[in-house]
Design an enzyme around this catalytic site. Structure first.
Site, PDB file in Angstrom:
ATOM      1  N   GLY A  12       0.784  -1.239   0.000  1.00  0.00           N
ATOM      2  CA  GLY A  12       0.000   0.000   0.000  1.00  0.00           C
ATOM      3  C   GLY A  12       0.811   1.282   0.000  1.00  0.00           C
ATOM      4  O   GLY A  12       0.287   2.343   0.359  1.00  0.00           O
ATOM      5  N   LEU A  84      -3.837  -7.298  -7.587  1.00  0.00           N
ATOM      6  CA  LEU A  84      -3.374  -8.447  -8.369  1.00  0.00           C
ATOM      7  C   LEU A  84      -4.439  -9.321  -9.032  1.00  0.00           C
ATOM      8  O   LEU A  84      -4.110 -10.305  -9.659  1.00  0.00           O
ATOM      9  CB  LEU A  84      -2.463  -9.327  -7.495  1.00  0.00           C
ATOM     10  CG  LEU A  84      -1.168  -8.649  -7.043  1.00  0.00           C
ATOM     11  CD1 LEU A  84      -0.339  -9.605  -6.189  1.00  0.00           C
ATOM     12  CD2 LEU A  84      -0.350  -8.159  -8.233  1.00  0.00           C
ATOM     13  N   HIS A 103       2.140  -0.178 -13.578  1.00  0.00           N
ATOM     14  CA  HIS A 103       2.913  -1.393 -13.790  1.00  0.00           C
ATOM     15  C   HIS A 103       4.399  -1.041 -13.630  1.00  0.00           C
ATOM     16  O   HIS A 103       4.862  -0.045 -14.187  1.00  0.00           O
ATOM     17  CB  HIS A 103       2.642  -1.945 -15.191  1.00  0.00           C
ATOM     18  CG  HIS A 103       3.317  -3.258 -15.425  1.00  0.00           C
ATOM     19  ND1 HIS A 103       2.818  -4.437 -14.911  1.00  0.00           N
ATOM     20  CD2 HIS A 103       4.456  -3.573 -16.065  1.00  0.00           C
ATOM     21  CE1 HIS A 103       3.639  -5.423 -15.241  1.00  0.00           C
ATOM     22  NE2 HIS A 103       4.638  -4.932 -15.945  1.00  0.00           N
TER      23      HIS A 103
HETATM   24  C1  GRF Z   1       4.071  -1.519  -7.212  1.00  0.00           C
HETATM   25  O1  GRF Z   1       5.380  -1.799  -7.575  1.00  0.00           O
HETATM   26  C2  GRF Z   1       3.204  -1.441  -8.429  1.00  0.00           C
HETATM   27  O2  GRF Z   1       3.860  -0.942  -9.539  1.00  0.00           O
HETATM   28  C3  GRF Z   1       2.839  -2.870  -8.658  1.00  0.00           C
HETATM   29  O3  GRF Z   1       2.672  -3.408  -7.365  1.00  0.00           O
HETATM   30  C4  GRF Z   1       3.458  -2.658  -6.439  1.00  0.00           C
HETATM   31  C5  GRF Z   1       2.561  -2.203  -5.338  1.00  0.00           C
HETATM   32  O4  GRF Z   1       3.244  -1.656  -4.243  1.00  0.00           O
HETATM   33  N1  GRF Z   1       1.707  -2.983  -9.537  1.00  0.00           N
HETATM   34  P1  GRF Z   1       2.434  -1.014  -3.042  1.00  0.00           P
HETATM   35  O5  GRF Z   1       1.427  -2.028  -2.546  1.00  0.00           O
HETATM   36  O6  GRF Z   1       1.759   0.236  -3.533  1.00  0.00           O
HETATM   37  O7  GRF Z   1       3.445  -0.718  -1.987  1.00  0.00           O
END
Ligand code: GRF
Length: 189
Positions: A12, A84, A103
């Protein structure tokens, strides 16, 4: 007033950054955080930020009722911030050009099924790519293939590891994701 729904599955950090970025913007409200993973640290962050959390199962995520719930909250933009699950077609159709994803690579390379989290950075480092970066894009029915809104890149060092690359990508995400969201919001009537 523009209303955001932010979907998360993990740590997050992007959620946190987006929330802080829009904190003093009274034209933008994060209406809720949608989370599919009961163990996600993002839940704690949302609570501390005072944002309601909507936990989802696969069943309610895929139901028409969930799409209607977002509609009745008046959501203008859905932001996938480390989320995801693939979105059901009905949800994508109900929010055309109103869903964005980040991404952690330069799409169209290193995107699609299986390319998420550290798997992306491992593949980029293994291929000795000179660059990687981030891609903010609209979401369609396929993984990582909607229209690109913004890309930012960073070069890899000779001794780059997946972890060191992840840290660089993280910095790019913190710098650019909220800005890209603001740009999209400004274009929505
Ligand atoms: C990030 O690297 C984003 O690009 C990918 O998942 C990760 C999420 O990180 N899709 P977080 O949960 O916001 O810390």
């Amino acid at each position: 007033m523009k209303r955001l729904s932010i979907f998360v599955s993990g740590n997050g950090t992007n959620l946190q950054r987006i929330a802080e970025y829009f904190l003093e913007d009274f034209e933008v409200k994060i209406e809720n955080v949608v989370c599919n993973n009961p163990k996600a640290y993002a839940i704690e962050r949302a609570k501390k930020l005072g944002i309601p959390v909507r936990m989802i199962t696969k069943q309610d995520f895929n139901s028409e009722a969930f799409t209607q719930e977002l509609k009745s909250l008046g959501i203008d933009l859905i932001v996938l911030a480390g989320f995801l699950w693939k979105l059901p077609e009905s949800l994508v159709k109900a929010f055309p050009k109103k869903i964005v994803n980040i991404h952690p690579a330069l799409l169209p390379k290193y995107g699609g099924k299986g390319f998420y989290g550290e798997h992306v950075h491992e593949a980029v480092v293994a291929a000795k790519e000179p660059y990687s970066g981030i891609t903010v894009h609209y979401v369609n029915e396929l993984y990582d293939s909607g229209e690109i809104i913004l890309q930012a890149r960073v070069s890899l060092d000779e001794k780059e590891t997946p972890d060191s690359l992840a840290a660089k990508i993280h910095q790019l995400e913190q710098a650019y994701f909220p800005v890209a969201i603001e740009q999209v919001l400004n274009a929505i009537q």
